[in-house]
Design a protein around this motif. Structure first.
Motif, PDB file in Angstrom:
ATOM      1  N   MET A 162       0.854  -1.190   0.000  1.00  0.00           N
ATOM      2  CA  MET A 162       0.000   0.000   0.000  1.00  0.00           C
ATOM      3  C   MET A 162       0.885   1.233   0.000  1.00  0.00           C
ATOM      4  O   MET A 162       1.773   1.350   0.831  1.00  0.00           O
ATOM      5  CB  MET A 162      -0.868  -0.007   1.252  1.00  0.00           C
ATOM      6  CG  MET A 162      -1.855   1.135   1.304  1.00  0.00           C
ATOM      7  SD  MET A 162      -2.893   1.035   2.778  1.00  0.00           S
ATOM      8  CE  MET A 162      -3.967  -0.331   2.394  1.00  0.00           C
ATOM      9  N   PRO A 163       0.672   2.126  -0.930  1.00  0.00           N
ATOM     10  CA  PRO A 163       1.602   3.247  -1.043  1.00  0.00           C
ATOM     11  C   PRO A 163       1.246   4.405  -0.120  1.00  0.00           C
ATOM     12  O   PRO A 163       0.959   5.503  -0.541  1.00  0.00           O
ATOM     13  CB  PRO A 163       1.458   3.641  -2.513  1.00  0.00           C
ATOM     14  CG  PRO A 163       0.072   3.213  -2.881  1.00  0.00           C
ATOM     15  CD  PRO A 163      -0.311   2.089  -1.996  1.00  0.00           C
TER      16      PRO A 163
ATOM     17  N   PHE B 233       2.807  -3.606   4.968  1.00  0.00           N
ATOM     18  CA  PHE B 233       1.846  -4.136   5.942  1.00  0.00           C
ATOM     19  C   PHE B 233       0.604  -4.720   5.302  1.00  0.00           C
ATOM     20  O   PHE B 233      -0.026  -5.622   5.855  1.00  0.00           O
ATOM     21  CB  PHE B 233       1.473  -3.050   6.963  1.00  0.00           C
ATOM     22  CG  PHE B 233       0.402  -2.125   6.485  1.00  0.00           C
ATOM     23  CD1 PHE B 233       0.712  -1.059   5.677  1.00  0.00           C
ATOM     24  CD2 PHE B 233      -0.917  -2.345   6.829  1.00  0.00           C
ATOM     25  CE1 PHE B 233      -0.278  -0.216   5.212  1.00  0.00           C
ATOM     26  CE2 PHE B 233      -1.917  -1.510   6.376  1.00  0.00           C
ATOM     27  CZ  PHE B 233      -1.589  -0.443   5.564  1.00  0.00           C
ATOM     28  N   ASP B 234       0.216  -4.229   4.114  1.00  0.00           N
ATOM     29  CA  ASP B 234      -0.992  -4.748   3.479  1.00  0.00           C
ATOM     30  C   ASP B 234      -0.750  -6.102   2.812  1.00  0.00           C
ATOM     31  O   ASP B 234      -1.674  -6.684   2.237  1.00  0.00           O
ATOM     32  CB  ASP B 234      -1.564  -3.733   2.479  1.00  0.00           C
ATOM     33  CG  ASP B 234      -0.546  -3.220   1.485  1.00  0.00           C
ATOM     34  OD1 ASP B 234       0.612  -3.000   1.877  1.00  0.00           O
ATOM     35  OD2 ASP B 234      -0.905  -3.043   0.307  1.00  0.00           O
ATOM     36  N   HIS B 235       0.446  -6.617   2.908  1.00  0.00           N
ATOM     37  CA  HIS B 235       0.763  -7.942   2.366  1.00  0.00           C
ATOM     38  C   HIS B 235       1.186  -8.919   3.459  1.00  0.00           C
ATOM     39  O   HIS B 235       1.048 -10.121   3.301  1.00  0.00           O
ATOM     40  CB  HIS B 235       1.842  -7.809   1.285  1.00  0.00           C
ATOM     41  CG  HIS B 235       1.368  -6.959   0.154  1.00  0.00           C
ATOM     42  ND1 HIS B 235       0.866  -7.484  -1.017  1.00  0.00           N
ATOM     43  CD2 HIS B 235       1.243  -5.610   0.040  1.00  0.00           C
ATOM     44  CE1 HIS B 235       0.473  -6.495  -1.805  1.00  0.00           C
ATOM     45  NE2 HIS B 235       0.678  -5.340  -1.189  1.00  0.00           N
ATOM     46  N   VAL B 236       1.687  -8.376   4.568  1.00  0.00           N
ATOM     47  CA  VAL B 236       2.170  -9.244   5.651  1.00  0.00           C
ATOM     48  C   VAL B 236       1.211  -9.258   6.841  1.00  0.00           C
ATOM     49  O   VAL B 236       1.269 -10.157   7.685  1.00  0.00           O
ATOM     50  CB  VAL B 236       3.596  -8.805   6.089  1.00  0.00           C
ATOM     51  CG1 VAL B 236       3.582  -7.456   6.788  1.00  0.00           C
ATOM     52  CG2 VAL B 236       4.253  -9.850   6.981  1.00  0.00           C
TER      53      VAL B 236
ATOM     54  N   GLY C 123       2.356  -9.258  -7.311  1.00  0.00           N
ATOM     55  CA  GLY C 123       2.583  -8.383  -6.149  1.00  0.00           C
ATOM     56  C   GLY C 123       2.488  -6.935  -6.590  1.00  0.00           C
ATOM     57  O   GLY C 123       1.887  -6.619  -7.638  1.00  0.00           O
ATOM     58  N   ASP C 124       3.073  -6.043  -5.820  1.00  0.00           N
ATOM     59  CA  ASP C 124       2.972  -4.626  -6.170  1.00  0.00           C
ATOM     60  C   ASP C 124       4.034  -4.192  -7.183  1.00  0.00           C
ATOM     61  O   ASP C 124       4.183  -2.994  -7.434  1.00  0.00           O
ATOM     62  CB  ASP C 124       3.042  -3.755  -4.912  1.00  0.00           C
ATOM     63  CG  ASP C 124       1.737  -3.794  -4.136  1.00  0.00           C
ATOM     64  OD1 ASP C 124       0.743  -4.329  -4.655  1.00  0.00           O
ATOM     65  OD2 ASP C 124       1.714  -3.283  -2.989  1.00  0.00           O
ATOM     66  N   ALA C 125       4.732  -5.155  -7.793  1.00  0.00           N
ATOM     67  CA  ALA C 125       5.568  -4.794  -8.945  1.00  0.00           C
ATOM     68  C   ALA C 125       4.687  -4.102  -9.982  1.00  0.00           C
ATOM     69  O   ALA C 125       5.124  -3.173 -10.661  1.00  0.00           O
ATOM     70  CB  ALA C 125       6.239  -6.028  -9.535  1.00  0.00           C
TER      71      ALA C 125
ATOM     72  N   GLY D 206      -1.313  -6.514  -8.093  1.00  0.00           N
ATOM     73  CA  GLY D 206      -1.220  -6.384  -6.645  1.00  0.00           C
ATOM     74  C   GLY D 206      -2.527  -6.028  -5.962  1.00  0.00           C
ATOM     75  O   GLY D 206      -2.891  -6.635  -4.952  1.00  0.00           O
ATOM     76  N   HIS D 207      -3.269  -5.031  -6.503  1.00  0.00           N
ATOM     77  CA  HIS D 207      -4.450  -4.553  -5.784  1.00  0.00           C
ATOM     78  C   HIS D 207      -5.687  -4.386  -6.649  1.00  0.00           C
ATOM     79  O   HIS D 207      -6.681  -3.824  -6.193  1.00  0.00           O
ATOM     80  CB  HIS D 207      -4.133  -3.239  -5.061  1.00  0.00           C
ATOM     81  CG  HIS D 207      -3.205  -3.431  -3.911  1.00  0.00           C
ATOM     82  ND1 HIS D 207      -3.522  -4.206  -2.820  1.00  0.00           N
ATOM     83  CD2 HIS D 207      -1.943  -2.973  -3.689  1.00  0.00           C
ATOM     84  CE1 HIS D 207      -2.510  -4.211  -1.962  1.00  0.00           C
ATOM     85  NE2 HIS D 207      -1.538  -3.485  -2.475  1.00  0.00           N
ATOM     86  N   GLN D 208      -5.638  -4.821  -7.885  1.00  0.00           N
ATOM     87  CA  GLN D 208      -6.830  -4.758  -8.734  1.00  0.00           C
ATOM     88  C   GLN D 208      -6.878  -5.990  -9.623  1.00  0.00           C
ATOM     89  O   GLN D 208      -5.836  -6.564  -9.944  1.00  0.00           O
ATOM     90  CB  GLN D 208      -6.813  -3.496  -9.617  1.00  0.00           C
ATOM     91  CG  GLN D 208      -6.984  -2.202  -8.834  1.00  0.00           C
ATOM     92  CD  GLN D 208      -6.975  -0.971  -9.732  1.00  0.00           C
ATOM     93  OE1 GLN D 208      -6.528  -1.027 -10.872  1.00  0.00           O
ATOM     94  NE2 GLN D 208      -7.456   0.135  -9.195  1.00  0.00           N
TER      95      GLN D 208
HETATM   96 ZN   LIG Z   1       0.332  -3.307  -1.522  1.00  0.00          ZN
END
Ligand SMILES: [Zn+2]
Length: 302
Positions: free
Chosen positions: A1-2, A147-150, A246-248, A293-295
């Motif tokens: 999460m950015p 934190f939004d992944h762990v 992931g968020d790559a 990652g998020h969509q």
């Molecule tokens: Zn994220």
């Protein structure tokens, strides 16, 4: 999460001080071996589970200081926190990313709690709730330590092994000091973090690849940039290959339009190279299903 994306400085601290050791599974391989594995029948089942959602200004996902984003209108992006479940016929169940724990927020520092409230994070289900009707995973493979992944790792049984790309624990950022290192809280009770040790891919398909179980069914892919140890996963599932980025690449704007993320200057070149490698890989193999990652690629959140 950015959230609170601030470049490292004198007050920067690492993502976690949790103990670490080398991963006890997986072996460094090469891109051509990963590519060859796609031709074999998949043996792993794969499912995506949505755990939480938030709505954030587009500037948290794309770099508004980069002229390439100038034509993208202002607005919000809907984001989902996902985890992925893989069931291997011989080795059992594994999670990719940690999902969400309701027990995390009360343990966060006030600044981090405030940031979550500002984001209006809506939890659909926690890992604890999900586990009530599920076989627990034997281990968790993280894409990275934000934190939004762990966070949901907190809900898993003590001692559940947690794997992450080497270098991620050492990400130095002021964010980690301001937020009180949530990864430390999420990992409490778990053994040492087990780090994937990537070596350069001699075929240059990706920065590095690891054959996780040694049978070509699940691959860890080095995708540095969003964080130093960012890792994607390629799963040769029974219903076709799945690529978890992931968020790559976290949004459709990033995947479909190549919009760059807001990142510290020192991380931008690596992030763009990782995203470009993913796009190149999928362009040549349209049968690979991509999980951002998020969509979702379709715009549906689950
Ligand atoms: Zn994220």
């Amino acid at each position: 999460m950015p959230v609170l994306l601030l470049a490292g400085g004198g007050c920067a601290t690492v993502a976690t001080v949790h103990p670490r050791e080398a991963a006890d599974i997986g072996s460094a391989s090469r891109g051509s071996a990963l590519e060859a594995s796609l031709a074999r029948p998949g043996q792993v089942t794969f499912q995506r589970v949505a755990f939480a959602r938030w709505t954030g200004g587009r500037g948290a996902f794309i770099d508004r200081d980069d002229p390439r984003t100038a034509a993208v209108p202002k607005g919000d992006e809907e984001a989902t926190i996902y985890a992925y479940v893989i069931d291997h016929p011989r080795f059992g169940r594994y999670l990719i990313d940690g999902g969400v724990s309701r027990a995390l927020e009360p343990r966060l520092n006030p600044l981090m709690r405030r940031a979550l409230q500002d984001l209006n994070v809506r939890i659909d289900r926690s890992i604890a709730e999900w586990l009530a009707a599920q076989t627990p995973p034997r281990a968790v493979f993280l894409t990275h330590l934000h934190f939004d992944h762990v966070g949901g790792v907190l809900d898993l049984a003590d001692g559940t092994p947690v794997y992450v790309g080497a270098g991620d624990a050492e990400e130095r950022n002021l964010m980690h000091r301001l937020t009180g290192r949530p990864a430390d809280i999420a990992l409490s009770g778990k053994g040492a973090l087990r780090e994937w040790t990537f070596t350069p891919d001699p075929d240059g398909v990706f920065a590095g690849v690891i054959d996780v179980f040694g049978d070509g069914s699940v691959w860890a892919i080095s995708l540095p940039g969003h964080s130093p140890g960012s890792t994607g996963y390629l799963i040769n599932a029974v219903d076709g290959p799945k690529l978890v980025t992931g968020d790559a690449v976290s949004t459709r704007l990033g995947w479909e339009q190549g919009m760059p993320q807001p990142l510290p200057a020192s991380a931008r070149a690596a992030a763009e190279a990782s995203a470009a490698a993913l796009r190149r890989f999928v362009a040549a193999r349209p049968g690979v299903e991509v999980f951002l990652g998020h969509q979702s690629r379709t715009g549906q959140s689950d």
